[in-house]
Structure formats: C-alpha cells, structure tokens
Write an enzyme that holds these catalytic residues in place. Structure first.
Site, mmCIF file in Angstrom:
data_model
loop_
_atom_site.group_PDB
_atom_site.id
_atom_site.type_symbol
_atom_site.label_atom_id
_atom_site.label_comp_id
_atom_site.label_asym_id
_atom_site.label_seq_id
_atom_site.Cartn_x
_atom_site.Cartn_y
_atom_site.Cartn_z
ATOM 1 C CE LYS A 171 41.877 43.567 52.247
ATOM 2 N NZ LYS A 171 42.968 44.258 51.546
ATOM 3 C CD GLN A 172 38.465 43.372 47.577
ATOM 4 O OE1 GLN A 172 39.333 43.981 48.172
ATOM 5 N NE2 GLN A 172 37.766 43.909 46.604
ATOM 6 C CD GLU A 176 44.557 43.957 48.077
ATOM 7 O OE1 GLU A 176 44.192 44.323 49.206
ATOM 8 O OE2 GLU A 176 44.905 44.751 47.180
ATOM 9 C CD1 TRP A 181 41.475 47.706 42.565
ATOM 10 C CD2 TRP A 181 39.878 46.601 41.474
ATOM 11 N NE1 TRP A 181 41.031 46.696 43.389
ATOM 12 C CE2 TRP A 181 40.047 45.993 42.743
ATOM 13 C CE3 TRP A 181 38.927 46.067 40.607
ATOM 14 C CZ2 TRP A 181 39.296 44.893 43.168
ATOM 15 C CZ3 TRP A 181 38.185 44.964 41.034
ATOM 16 C CH2 TRP A 181 38.365 44.396 42.298
ATOM 17 C CG ASP A 182 38.918 51.126 45.132
ATOM 18 O OD1 ASP A 182 39.716 50.264 44.733
ATOM 19 O OD2 ASP A 182 38.833 51.474 46.320
#
Lengths: 761, 761
Positions: free
Chosen positions: A603-604, A490, A359-360
C-alpha cells in the site's frame, strides 16, 4: 493525466462553471482555516443539493461510542470525532418571495476562487430567478482571520441586475448541526443559550461528555453601493440559533453588501462562564475595525506565512499550483501556536477518520514545519506527545505492558487510543518509532539538545521500554523477534518480524541510550533526577536493550540482496503492480480484503520507509536494490506513499520515476486521484509533497549533522526556489537545470554542502 | 470442582430454592424444544427481575444489518439473527388485586424441574402475598410437543392455601417482542392480524425483509379440583397480541388449573394465506384431544428417542446426569426431519451468535446423529449443505475465486455468509474441509455410496476447486503453500501454512478424486453427465490437484518430532497452560487480544483436530508426541475443545487426563464453567460430549471401514452402556472395568472388533 474542472494558475484555485456534481468536491478543495477554526466552502445561502456542511473548531471533539462488529479486549470504548460546530456563515436570501438556492436556479455565470496568496474564498455568480427574467448578481468573499484566529468575516453583495424588487435576508448562527459520521446518529451539542440584538446575535453550546463550550457571536452591517446603508432587522431565536432578519426594497443596478463578522470562541482558550460575553465583545471590536481593515491584517499575516515557506517552480504551472495548494492547506490546518493541537488528517476540511493525530505528524509533517517555521512550532508538536505520555503508558498497560512502557495511539485527540481494528490498534506499533525519530529529527535540525531534559527523554524511555517488552526471545532462531505486527504497509496484517518495525525498534533503543548520555553531558544532576523519577534501572535496562540491538532478527533475502518486508514475503505469488489491469485499481476498491492481504502488493512505503528514514545506514547499492524490488510491487494506495518514493527515486537518479510519483502526490486532491476528495483533503500527505520537492528534487539531506543539497530537477521544471531554516540561519535555495545557488538571508554564517562540496554562506 | 445449585439425579435437573441470581441461568438450562420450536424456561406469569425472554421457531430468521467498525471488501451486509418470536406462554395473574411476580413476593418454597426422560418442564412453588399472610401454591408444567411439533401446552394450577379471594388472570399471546442482540435496537416483526374468542385467540406477524409468517393460536380450558370449570372471559386485543381475561372467586384449598394449548405455525411449512386459520384449527384439535392425551403422546415420543440414544453410566451420578442432559438438548434442537434446518449453536435456548449453522455440525454433531438415528437424519444434514452450494460458490466469487470454487460460510442461516471479522470470515477456511469430511464420514458409516451422485460429489468438487485456487506456488519453498489462514485455534489469525488446514485441504483433494472414481464405478453415465454439468476438466483439474497433494508444504519441527501448528510457531515465547495464574484465566476475559495472539496458548484443538480426524494416517507415537506437545499449551477456552482431547487421550491410554477433560465438557452448562450459560446453552459442544463417551471411553473407531471398540473406562465409572447404529445393525455395547459385551439388537449379522479382535454378532 486526470482531468479536472479547475483552472491552473500559480496563486489561486478557480472553477468557472457551476456543476452540482463538483460541489461537494469544491467544498473540500476551497476550504479555509486559520489553525484555530476552519470550514468547508459551503455556500452562505441555502443550498438544497448534495453538500457536506462543516465548520470546525480546533481541539473541540466528542468521544463517540465506538461501533465494532466483535469486541476484542483492549479496544477503546470511544472514538474522538472532529466535531461539526456552529454554522456561522449562514444566510437565507429570499428575493421577491423566492429563496436563493443555486441547486434550483439557472446559473448564468459562476466562479469560485481560492486566493491562496491572501487566504480568501471568493465567489461571483449571476443567477436567473424562476420567472426566467430576473437576474441577480452575487459577489461573496470570506476568510478565517489568520491575524486574529477567533474571527471570521464575510462580505456578501447582492445586485438586482434587471429589476427592482424586495428582499428578505436572514443572517443566522446555527448550532443544530450533525456529524454525518456519527456512529449512532446522535447529535453531540447541548444548547447553552442564544441571544439576539438588532444587528447581532450570539449562541453557545456545549459538547456532550467532553463539555467543551463554544460561543459564536455575529455582527451584521450593510452597505449600499459602498456606503453605509440603514436598515432594520427583526430578531429570530431558538435554543440552538439566532438570526437577524432584514427586509428592504432592492433597486435595479444597486449593490447591497452585507458584512457579517463572527467571533468563534471556545473553552479551550477562555473561561466558560464568560464565553458568550467575550464572543460578543470580540465581534463588536471586529465590527468597529471593519471588514477592510480586518481583511488587510489577514492578508498581511498570509504574506508573512508565505515569505519563508513559498516554493517557486518554473516551467510547470500545474506543479507550481499543486505545491502552493499543499503549503496553503498545511498553514490553514496548523500554525504551531498551541501545543494542544495537532495536524488532523482532514484538517478543517471534513470529518472523516476522526482524531487529530496520526503518526503522519511525526513521519511526514515535522520536516515541513522544521524548515519553514520557527523551532517552537516543531517543538510544540513534540510537546503534544510529551503531554500525552501518561495516556500512552495507560494504553500500553491495557495491552499488558508494564514498567512505564508507552504505546502511543494510532489515532487520538486527547492521548487516548481511538482506533478499533485489532490489526491496527494493537499491531501497527511502528508509530511509536516515528515519535522517537521526530525527537531525533528535531534535535539534529535545531541543535536543541536541551529538549531531551524537557520531555524528550521521558518519551524516548517510555517508547524504548515498550520495544524492550514487545520483542521476545526465539529459542528456535536464537534471536530477538517481534511477532504479530502490522507495518506501514497496511495491506499486510499480523506478520512476524516486519523489517521496518524491527529496525526502528532497535534504532530507538540505540538512540535512547545515546540520548541519555547526551542529557548527562548537558546536565548530569537533572538527568540523574529524571532517571530516578522514571525508576530507570540503568544497568539492567540498558543491558537488556543492548542485547536486543545486537541480536534482533532481520528477515533478508540474500540471493536478491534485499531485506524482506517480513518473514515469508517470498512465499507470496510474485506479481508487479504493472501486471494489474487498470479496471482492478485501486485494488482496495476492487478486491476482497482477503485477496489484498495474500497478494504481494504494497500500500505504501514499508521497507522503503526505513531506507528513507535511515538512508545513511545503507549503501546506495543497497537502497537501489531494495527500491528496485519494492517500488514495482507498490500500488501507492495511501496518500502517504508517493512522497517517500519520490525522495528515494531522486536520490537514486531515477528522475522520471520521481516526477511520475510526484504528480500523484502534489495534485492528489486537486485532481481527485482517489475519488474521495468530497470527504475532505489529505492534509498530512501535503507535507509529504513538500518533502518530495525539497528533499526529493532539492536533494536536501542532513548527513552527519551537516546540511546537504544534491538537487536534480525534473526536465519539466526550468527552475525551483525554496527556503530552509537551518539552525539559526535561513537559506534561499535556487535551482535551475545547471546551477545551484544558496543564499543566506540571515547574518548567521553557516556551511552547507552542495553536491558534496562545502559551501559557506 | 465448580459448585452449582442444581440437584444431581439421573433423569432430571432440579433447583430446589428460588434465587433470582440463578434465574437467567435456569432459563437457559431448563429450556424445552422439539426441533421445530423451543423456548427458554421463562416463567408463565410476569417476572420483573432480570430475565431473557425467548421463544423461537425453527428456520425463521431476520437478516439484521451488520455492525462493523471498519468495513472490508467482501463482508456480508447482513447477519441472520435467530428471531425471538411470539411469546405464547404468557399469563398475567392478579390475586386480590396483587400481580403475581416472583421477583416481588416472598417465595416460601420452590422447585423447578426439567424431566429429561419425558421432556417436561415443571415448577412448584408457594408464595406469600404482600400482606404477609395469604399463601398461594402454583404448580406448572409445560412441553413443546415432540409428537406433534407445532403444538405446545401448559398446565398451570393455582391454589389459595389459607384464604379465599378473587383472581383475575389473563392468558395471552404477544408478538411485541425484541431481540436483545438487535444491532440497531430495531424490532423485526410486523403485525398481520389478531383475533380473540372467549377462550381462544390467534395472532400472526411477518418478519421484516424475509417475510416469514408465523401464526400462533391458543385455547384456554379451566379445571377446578380436576373437574371442568365454567368461567367466562373478556377478550383483549391489540395489533401484536390477544388475550382472554378471566375473573372469578377463589375458594380456599381448591385448585384452579388452566390448560393453555398453543399451536405455532410458520410459513416454512404452511401457505401464508391460510396460516391463521390453520393455527386455529390445530389448536382446536389439540384442545379436543386434551392435555393428558397430548402429554402421553409427547412422553411416548421421548421414550422412542431415548430407546436408542441413551447412555448409561454407573458409579458417577454427575457424569450420568451430564451425558443425558447433553443428549436431551441435542434431540430438542434437531430431530433431523427437515433438511432446511440445522443445529444452531444455542439451539432454542438463546439468541447469541445468530445463524444456525457452523462447522460444528459437520465436525462435532454428525457422529451423534449417525450413531443414534436413522441414516436420513445425517443425510439431511449433508443435503442442507448441498442445497447451499450455489451460495457457497457466490461466497467464493465475492472473494475473487472462480470456476465453481465453493467456500461455505462460517455462520449462516440460508447459505449466505453472516460473519464479519476478516480473520474469520475470509480466513477460517478449514470449515470447508469439515464439510467434505462429513461426506466421507457419512458414507463410511452408512455405506451409502450412492449419495455421491445425489449431491455429495457436487459439494466435494466445489470445495476441492476452492482449495486448488487457495494455495499458491512458493518459488522460495518450491512447494504449494496456503497463506493467510486462521485455523481451528482462533487465538491465531492470518497465519501461513496452518498444518491442519493444509492437511485437510490435501485430504479433500485426494478424497474427491477417489469419490469421482467411486461414482464412476456406481454409475458411469450419471457421473459423466454430472462432470459435464460442472464443466469439470478432469485431465487438467485432477492433475493440478495431484500436484498439490504431492507437494504441499507441511510445517514440522523435526527435532521435536511434531508437526507445527503453523510456520513460525516455535518463535513464540514457550509457556504451558499450567504456568498461567488462575486469576488470569480464562485468558480471553483477562488478556488483551494482542497478548493472546502473540502467546503460545491454543484455544481449541488445531493440530490435534487433524490427528483426531485422520488418526489412521499416523502412528501412535506420532499422535502421542503431538498430543504431549500441544495439549499442555491448550487453554480449552472453546466449548468444542475438550472432547477432541478426551478421545485422543483415551486412545493414548491417558485415562486420567481424558476424565479430567471429560468433566469440562459434559457439565459445561450445568456447572456454568464459562460464566455465560445465562445467554444460552452450548448445543453443538454437547455432541462433542457424546463423542467423548462413545469414541473416547467407548473407544469406538472406524478403521478400514470396520467398526472397532477399544474401550477404557475411567476408574470413577463402574459400567458404561450405549448403543450404536452401524450400517443396518444396531449394537448395544456394555462395558465394565473388566468386560466388554456387544449385543446386536437386530437380526443383521455383523462383525466388529473389540480391542482388535473380530467379534461376530
């Protein structure tokens, strides 16, 4: 700051000493590619030290049998691996009976340079042979031709500095290669044939299972002191390789230069039966044109790439180098000419992860290509997903969905899901939303609404159908809920009502409904025919979607004035990333998975990914409260994390925070923050770096279909210059601490907004 | 009902025709063992059809390198495999040049019998050779000696019915065996040596890594028509095997019987250096004693086992056979003589799952051994965990716990965790509670409070320390919460506040505190010394525990009057198992994992496991409301599921429901409900069947330290008889539709309660 061994310079990356410890890292960092093929910066001659050899051909993959601990229903059987292909740079150099091998010789001087302006990998070194006396100078240069992407070329010059002697040098092609990450230690190529001429050779092989064919041909030409040099070769051949073996005397002080031309052709672009012949024809033509002429065309093609995509930063040499490195690698990975290709997470710089598409692409890479390339490049990225729609529908069916619901894969090469961790494969479904968002982003940037009828609507309806089935009605809450998901963070798995996923799901349903209306406005008949083909029950489906949009559950913390990453988030032990001892970071290398999952650490961007995508839906206050809550709990252990935070921080005027995070993204690989660059570069996060500069410090936004710039430079930068394609115009934006200039490089008049004020250029 | 091919009979299992389709199933069902060794019911002679060959030696395992898709920090590197060991039953029978192989011959008649009363595997068959004329009768019997558990014996009789001819028969030992479930196709044995005599042989091998040594010796004796028969043998030998090859003429109508004696010795019980010699000595002694004498001792040992553990059911032949089969297999798997052994999920009947020890032992098996064997058997099961305490502490440390917190493994052989699915390995931590509960259960059954100072308290404190660290304070709830767990219902993963786990955690903390007090009462000095050794900070730790017990969060649904399996359970789409179409069951074979996780369906008792363990803590009303809510949502797709429900249903007077569920557990393997019996039997769930009968229909309970019986027979049964050891007494309980009799088989007077009324016997 992290220390590294690389020179800081505006247009190149250079190491000036040879340290075997750094070699695998440099092999990644100095990688070259042209969108169709690429390779790690392995040495041409033999190297017996640690090295990850890698040559890759775009789109050629192998479905390696998956390895799992415990099988779960719905897992894919295969994992598409980026394939290590024919090693075409290989030389075996033996001087006076001693094989050249930098791992074994004393290296008296050394430099390796990646010339980013011209797309050249260069190396100069002087080595001492084992007698402790003889010194040999090597000067090598190579490139993957950007102008003619099936060609590669090497210039390899040898000079005996203080002796005369003899040399035996084999220039070879070798298909007997392996993937280090092969799941069962298997090789993936079967030989098709090899031939050798006096100064030429060709070898072809096919991948097991997928039957991709690749043929590589070479031509070897010699110069001495710059003049043609006549020498004869013996041929060597085996089923996976071919070589030309030269042996001649070396005269002290003379320079012997090999020009090795190679053509790498695959059945992606050529008929299988003719492949070996075509490769030979191509390389013959290349050799006829000559190294200098090919190099000139290649350099010119790079100049064209840079013309509109370069970013200039003044006052911060490391940042300048960092951003150019990112842009350079993006161009090397994907040129947008082929809708079957995509932006692999490691590009042509390593084999880890496998699959080419995450999906990046939609969430992080699309804006770069939209702003720096003609619209067809971004459109090709959308078409890639449209072509995979049947597979996405199959994927959803495997999980129990029906009626054309589409779940795009987490990782893929050909549209089939490759990933096999249930919490990701089955649950990290927000990826579907990013694919819908990319269509929205493309259309608002290009005004190409017609795209809806050329694939866009099919994809949007498939995704919306998935969301409509994936939520369920909670009697307890009297709301639509989405259970068992993994958000972009995640470090949480199988949570209920991840705010971001719920939000983008509802947004997709709204946008699809609007897009159906748009399509009807453009071409009612075609739209109606499409909806019939899709067996779209407008009354029923749209009603159901509207009900969900109206009444989907969003977890919030009213007292904190924030949305909640997921239900129950506030039950976690509350800590900040700043509370973590340095020796426990990154936590993913120091903590058990169990501990990470239960912790508050992110995480992000997760909630903040939503505030980034849908900034206009929220007040600045709301954004700020959520940023202030979530960013301090974020450990940024994904390469995709800092960029989103840079953009939001800049928006909120937190310019120091933005700059601090920017440093983590722009030089992530150059400075090897995560101690893993040896495995390959983080290609897709490089587009995030571009976003950080243009959308972050440049403050570029699309608001109500209008282009805005609300720039704010970090104090370390005295000036920033970048270009943006916008609709039919091309804008050059120049920023300094106290001035903003927008220049229109086309004759297409447009109005944009600078700090909220309209500016027509 | 499910159809099967097996005869229904009170004391034996028999198949009367040979169908290769059933062979692998029968290999499991007819397995024999004696707690120290065991094997599947493979044919002695060669069989070229599908077969899972398996001979196992208790405690001998191999740590096979783990296979995972994606590594998570904290995973164990190795998975201890139950090892397929030397094949000692092997015969190669060649008659008139044709090798005997039931897959290839016409089988004219066939019966295979498992004599459960006497622990004998028998086979009779008549086969026709490929000339279409010659008929040979085989009569084979074998056993793993229960009286001398390192011995096995085979009697193998051959009769040429209608011809005379020649036979060549090789009796061999073979260590060149594999595990079908080897992760990387490796073999696990290295040869140590082999020797052969005229009528004897011996072979020894060592396991890789673990260096267990196993030596197997054989002696072969021949009879003809029951009299000693002189015949000579050639020896064959290779590094993994030894054989005696006999060749002699066969006379029509005569019976040639081979008595093959084997001794299987391992370094678990004998010095390595002497192992081969000891095996030869043992088998020589066995051969001297002779087949009949060994068989008599074996049969007598079985009679002793049955004396106190048999259950008689009148009026329901299938149920009678089922319960005896379960009891028989439990005895074959674990005799309780060796505290290093445990009750493997497949016993000696297959290799699947690996590891020998699951929470099944404490939660399901212990009651059987408590009621039918001397207390030392149950005590050995507790000691097994005590011996593994240091490993359990290490295991917890790997996950980030400290201060002697112990997390027992999900699957283990030597105390180390073997499992590697994060949602199980790290999260299915309720297993720790069952281990504490087993100590409680043992003490209340045996009154052996002194055990607390002989290991019990160490284990309880380790487990309590784990719980105390595993919960965290939720500011939002102002409660202690337990995040990220998997309850006994493995169709939910990573949930928050699983009621059962929270309940058993709090219970453990209470029970540990009480146990410390008990220990102090028994021996204050010893207790104090122990607490010092454990660095137990009584003031601080006990206070913390008390705070948790007082204020831990329990999810409930007030309006439904039930506790909630976990937070958010009521957000799920509400369905009942009875809504599921038959062709989608079992859902674990038909649904994606994603769909299973999001559904309401329950694999095995979760909330109800708590109501089963802690029945006394709740009113009958509470139990009933929860049963009525959860059981209809339970798909019973674990072999451990039905039994708990049988006990609760019987308690609630739902006798038909109890009987329906009982049928699923008692004949699970005989009727192959889950279509997987070929892989091995479900040994641990067999103890659940015993619980179903004794605690379910027999209504046995311990309430306030008193023994109760509240029996209720299903209408299909006219009478039920079982024995129960209770403290120093041994009771025979006889039930019929309208009468209950309790007879005391010892002179130890006790009082128990029948339907609530005291009865002194």
């Amino acid at each position: 700051m992290f220390q590294n061994y690389l020179e800081v310079a505006p247009w190149h990356i250079r190491e000036n000493t040879f340290d075997p410890e750094n070699h695998e890292k440099s092999e990644s960092i100095f990688s070259i590619g042209n969108g169709q093929m690429g390779q790690r910066a392995n040495f041409e001659e033999s190297y017996s030290g640690p090295s990850l050899q890698g040559s890759y051909v775009a789109g050629v993959y192998y479905p390696d049998k998956t390895r799992v601990g415990w099988w779960k229903n719905g897992y894919p059987e295969y994992f598409a691996k980026v394939l290590n292909s024919c090693n075409w740079i290989g030389l075996r150099v033996v001087i006076d009976g001693e094989e050249l091998d930098l791992a074994k010789h004393k290296v008296l001087s050394f430099s390796r340079t990646l010339d980013m302006k011209r797309g050249l990998l260069q190396r100069q070194c002087i080595v001492q042979l084992s007698d402790g006396k003889k010194e040999v100078e090597l000067v090598a240069e190579r490139f993957c031709n950007l102008a003619e992407p099936d060609l590669g070329a090497i210039s390899y010059a040898i000079k005996p500095i203080n002796f005369s002697g003899g040399i035996k040098i084999t220039s070879y092609l070798d298909f007997d290669v392996q993937n280090r990450d092969s799941n069962y230690g298997e090789t993936f190529w079967v030989p098709l044939g090899a031939m050798v001429g006096e100064h030429s050779g060709v070898v072809a092989a096919a991948t097991k299972k997928t039957d991709f064919h690749v043929a590589v041909a070479m031509r070897n030409l010699w110069l001495c002191n710059g003049f043609d040099f006549e020498t004869h070769a013996e041929g060597t051949i085996d089923k996976m390789g071919a070589g030309n073996v030269y042996a001649f005397p070396l005269e002290q002080g003379k320079t012997y230069t090999l020009h090795k031309h190679c053509a790498v052709l695959s059945s992606m672009n050529h008929p299988k039966a003719a492949l070996m012949q075509l490769a030979q024809d191509r390389v013959a033509m290349a050799a006829d044109a000559g190294f200098e002429s090919l190099r000139a065309a290649h350099v010119a093609a790079w100049a064209e790439k840079w013309k509109h995509s370069d970013i200039e930063i003044e006052g911060d040499a490391a940042a300048q180098q960092g951003i150019r490195f990112n842009i350079f690698q993006l161009h090397q990975t994907y040129t947008g000419e082929d809708e079957r290709l995509n932006i692999g997470p490691k590009g042509f710089t390593g084999e880890k992860y496998g699959g080419s598409t995450y999906w990046d692409t939609e969430a992080y890479c699309l804006p770069f290509y939209l702003a720096t390339e003609a619209p067809r490049v971004a459109r090709n990225l959308l078409q890639y997903r449209y072509k995979h729609l049947p597979k996405a529908i199959e994927n959803a069916e495997k999980l129990g969905f029906s009626n054309g619901a589409a779940l795009y894969p987490m990782v893929t090469m050909n549209g089939e899901e490759c990933h096999n961790e249930w919490e990701i494969t089955f649950e990290e479904i927000h990826r579907n939303g990013a694919i819908a968002y990319a269509i929205y982003n493309y259309i608002r940037h290009t005004e190409d609404e017609a795209y809806l009828l050329e694939g866009g609507l099919d994809v949007l309806i498939g995704i919306s159908r998935f969301w409509a089935q994936r939520v369920n009605w909670s009697e307890a809450k009297q709301k639509w809920v989405m259970l068992g998901v993994t958000g972009p963070n995640e470090y949480e798995n199988n949570v209920n009502n991840n705010w971001y996923t719920n939000y983008i799901a509802a947004w997709t349903l709204r946008f699809t409904r609007e897009s159906i209306a748009t399509a009807q406005r453009i071409d009612a008949n075609k739209t109606s025919a499409l909806l019939t083909t899709l067996q779209f029950d407008a009354a029923k489906e749209l009603d159901h979607w509207a009900a969900i949009v109206e009444n989907i559950y969003y977890p919030i913390a009213e007292d904190l004035g924030i949305v909640l990453q997921q239900e129950g988030f506030l039950d976690k032990p509350q800590q900040l990333a700043s509370d973590l001892p340095l020796n426990e970071r990154p936590i993913n290398q120091h903590w058990s998975w169990d501990r990470i999952l239960r912790s508050v650490f992110i995480k992000q961007a997760d909630v903040l990914q939503g505030f980034f995508f849908f900034e206009d839906d929220f007040t600045l206050d709301e954004i700020e409260r959520n940023f202030n809550y979530y960013e301090p709990r974020t450990v940024h252990e994904s390469s995709l994390s800092p960029c989103v935070h840079v953009v939001l921080a800049a928006r909120l005027g937190k310019i120091e925070k933005a700059y601090e995070l920017y440093l983590r993204t722009s030089r992530l690989d150059l400075d090897d923050y995560n101690k893993e660059v040896a495995e390959g570069l983080h290609i897709t996060s490089m587009a995030g770096t571009w976003m950080s500069v243009v959308q972050g410090f440049g403050g570029m936004r699309i608001i109500n279909n209008q282009l805005h710039f609300n720039p704010m430079l970090p104090k370390q930068w005295s000036a920033l210059k970048f270009q943006v394609r916008w609709r039919k115009a091309l804008l050059l934006v120049s920023l300094s601490a106290d001035a903003v200039a927008v220049e229109n490089l086309t004759s297409e008049k447009i109005t944009c907004f600078v700090n909220g004020k309209p500016l027509t250029v």
